[in-house]
Design a protein around this motif. Structure first.
Motif, PDB file in Angstrom:
ATOM      1  N   THR A 178       0.826  -1.212   0.000  1.00  0.00           N
ATOM      2  CA  THR A 178       0.000   0.000   0.000  1.00  0.00           C
ATOM      3  C   THR A 178       0.860   1.262   0.000  1.00  0.00           C
ATOM      4  O   THR A 178       0.339   2.357  -0.193  1.00  0.00           O
ATOM      5  N   ALA A 179       2.144   1.123   0.227  1.00  0.00           N
ATOM      6  CA  ALA A 179       3.066   2.256   0.265  1.00  0.00           C
ATOM      7  C   ALA A 179       3.363   2.753  -1.148  1.00  0.00           C
ATOM      8  O   ALA A 179       3.150   2.051  -2.138  1.00  0.00           O
ATOM      9  N   GLU A 180       3.880   3.978  -1.229  1.00  0.00           N
ATOM     10  CA  GLU A 180       4.453   4.461  -2.492  1.00  0.00           C
ATOM     11  C   GLU A 180       5.869   3.927  -2.595  1.00  0.00           C
ATOM     12  O   GLU A 180       6.635   3.955  -1.618  1.00  0.00           O
ATOM     13  N   LEU A 181       6.254   3.460  -3.778  1.00  0.00           N
ATOM     14  CA  LEU A 181       7.567   2.853  -3.983  1.00  0.00           C
ATOM     15  C   LEU A 181       8.394   3.645  -4.991  1.00  0.00           C
ATOM     16  O   LEU A 181       7.850   4.258  -5.915  1.00  0.00           O
ATOM     17  N   TYR A 182       9.705   3.606  -4.786  1.00  0.00           N
ATOM     18  CA  TYR A 182      10.637   4.170  -5.763  1.00  0.00           C
ATOM     19  C   TYR A 182      11.825   3.219  -5.884  1.00  0.00           C
ATOM     20  O   TYR A 182      12.385   2.777  -4.870  1.00  0.00           O
ATOM     21  N   PHE A 183      12.214   2.930  -7.134  1.00  0.00           N
ATOM     22  CA  PHE A 183      13.405   2.108  -7.367  1.00  0.00           C
ATOM     23  C   PHE A 183      14.324   2.808  -8.357  1.00  0.00           C
ATOM     24  O   PHE A 183      13.898   3.233  -9.433  1.00  0.00           O
ATOM     25  N   GLY A 184      15.595   2.933  -7.976  1.00  0.00           N
ATOM     26  CA  GLY A 184      16.626   3.451  -8.846  1.00  0.00           C
ATOM     27  C   GLY A 184      17.556   2.312  -9.224  1.00  0.00           C
ATOM     28  O   GLY A 184      18.344   1.849  -8.396  1.00  0.00           O
ATOM     29  N   HIS A 185      17.422   1.813 -10.456  1.00  0.00           N
ATOM     30  CA  HIS A 185      18.197   0.663 -10.905  1.00  0.00           C
ATOM     31  C   HIS A 185      19.532   1.102 -11.506  1.00  0.00           C
ATOM     32  O   HIS A 185      19.621   2.151 -12.141  1.00  0.00           O
ATOM     33  N   ALA A 186      20.531   0.271 -11.329  1.00  0.00           N
ATOM     34  CA  ALA A 186      21.824   0.513 -11.958  1.00  0.00           C
ATOM     35  C   ALA A 186      21.766   0.060 -13.414  1.00  0.00           C
ATOM     36  O   ALA A 186      21.187  -0.982 -13.726  1.00  0.00           O
ATOM     37  N   ASP A 187      22.350   0.843 -14.285  1.00  0.00           N
ATOM     38  CA  ASP A 187      22.374   0.515 -15.709  1.00  0.00           C
ATOM     39  C   ASP A 187      23.237  -0.721 -15.944  1.00  0.00           C
ATOM     40  O   ASP A 187      24.347  -0.826 -15.427  1.00  0.00           O
ATOM     41  N   GLN A 188      22.711  -1.676 -16.706  1.00  0.00           N
ATOM     42  CA  GLN A 188      23.458  -2.882 -17.074  1.00  0.00           C
ATOM     43  C   GLN A 188      23.962  -3.631 -15.834  1.00  0.00           C
ATOM     44  O   GLN A 188      25.086  -4.118 -15.798  1.00  0.00           O
ATOM     45  N   ASP A 189      23.101  -3.731 -14.843  1.00  0.00           N
ATOM     46  CA  ASP A 189      23.429  -4.446 -13.613  1.00  0.00           C
ATOM     47  C   ASP A 189      23.177  -5.939 -13.835  1.00  0.00           C
ATOM     48  O   ASP A 189      22.037  -6.340 -14.051  1.00  0.00           O
ATOM     49  N   PRO A 190      24.205  -6.791 -13.776  1.00  0.00           N
ATOM     50  CA  PRO A 190      23.987  -8.222 -14.035  1.00  0.00           C
ATOM     51  C   PRO A 190      23.066  -8.885 -13.020  1.00  0.00           C
ATOM     52  O   PRO A 190      22.482  -9.931 -13.310  1.00  0.00           O
ATOM     53  N   SER A 191      22.912  -8.284 -11.845  1.00  0.00           N
ATOM     54  CA  SER A 191      22.017  -8.869 -10.845  1.00  0.00           C
ATOM     55  C   SER A 191      20.566  -8.452 -11.054  1.00  0.00           C
ATOM     56  O   SER A 191      19.669  -8.946 -10.366  1.00  0.00           O
ATOM     57  N   LEU A 192      20.318  -7.539 -12.000  1.00  0.00           N
ATOM     58  CA  LEU A 192      18.953  -7.120 -12.329  1.00  0.00           C
ATOM     59  C   LEU A 192      18.870  -6.884 -13.837  1.00  0.00           C
ATOM     60  O   LEU A 192      18.870  -5.742 -14.297  1.00  0.00           O
TER      61      LEU A 192
END
Length: 267
Positions: A178-192
């Motif tokens: 129910t919370a507001e979420l924010y995700f900052g992903h790393a570019d070309q991250d092999p784990s994501l």
């Protein structure tokens, strides 16, 4: 700049005592709480410094040692400047410890951390915010879905394995958030990889979660950690801006909120 008080604290959990760092404005008042989930390198001066910076913005910040079952921090013999490329053997110690922190154990601990914050005089009434780094981003999402009534906002930065095909993948709790979420992903991250970024976005959108997911171009995995070789100044500054904006929207109603269930997936 707001004066900050930082102290070492001990938190009782179902599996023993978790050592932690607590930082808050040195004004005798109660402030909204932010629970910080560490990266794999553990509770160390860099994370204490980040907690102090958040506290100076008007928050009470708790950074627990998530590996407390293995001992008090620091658990690992880390240099002041961490360069895994120069010392690949350090992961021979870290990875097995990481693997013992199952989602079930982590969420049992999260309950203890939230309970402890709820009873602390420096913490204002109401739900808390979360932020997590690397492995901590997974725990931020899991906690938001496991304890939705206790979490008002959650962020994660350079998180890995956020949307896998395993039955305990964090993205599977999206329909409970129910919370507001924010995700900052790393570019070309092999784990994501891109596939997981899409899967996370689709899960949050389908569940109607207020969220924003952004990919930070040129930023490597671990880009917020200034004591490591992965540090990326531009990405780190962007992270601070996004995190503080999220906290202001959450704890200061007069700020401009996101419109309804707005999502924005940006590169």
């Amino acid at each position: 700049m707001t004066a900050v008080q930082g102290t070492a604290v001990d938190i009782p959990t179902a599996d023993g005592t978790a050592d932690a760092y607590l930082a808050h404005p040195d004004d005798g008042a109660a402030h909204p709480a932010v629970l910080v989930f560490m990266d794999a390198f553990g509770l160390r001066p860099q994370l204490r410094s980040m907690a102090d910076r958040l506290a100076a913005e008007g928050y009470t910040v708790l950074v627990p040692n998530l590996f407390h079952r293995h001992g008090r921090a620091p658990l690992f013999d880390l240099p002041e400047y961490i360069d895994p490329g120069a010392r690949p053997e350090m992961f021979e110690r870290i990875v097995p410890v990481m693997q013992t922190l199952t989602p079930d154990l982590a969420m049992r601990d999260a309950d203890a951390y939230l309970n402890w914050l709820d009873g602390h005089p420096a913490v204002a009434d109401g739900p808390v915010a979360l932020t997590g780094y690397c492995m901590g981003a997974r725990l931020s999402l899991l906690t938001a879905g496991t304890y939705p009534e206790r979490v008002a906002a959650a962020a994660g930065f350079h998180g890995g394995r956020l949307a896998t095909d395993t039955p305990d993948s964090p993205h599977l709790v999206a329909d409970k958030v129910t919370a507001e979420l924010y995700f900052g992903h790393a570019d070309q991250d092999p784990s994501l990889p891109e596939e997981q970024i899409r899967r996370l976005e689709e899960a949050l959108t389908s569940a109607g979660v207020r969220h924003r997911c952004e990919v930070y171009k040129g930023a490597p995995h671990g880009f917020t950690q200034a004591d490591t070789a992965s540090y990326h100044r531009e990405g780190d500054e962007r992270h601070w801006s996004a995190l503080l904006d999220l906290l202001k929207r959450t704890f200061r109603p007069q700020s401009t909120p996101l419109d309804g269930k707005l999502t924005a997936y940006r590169r």
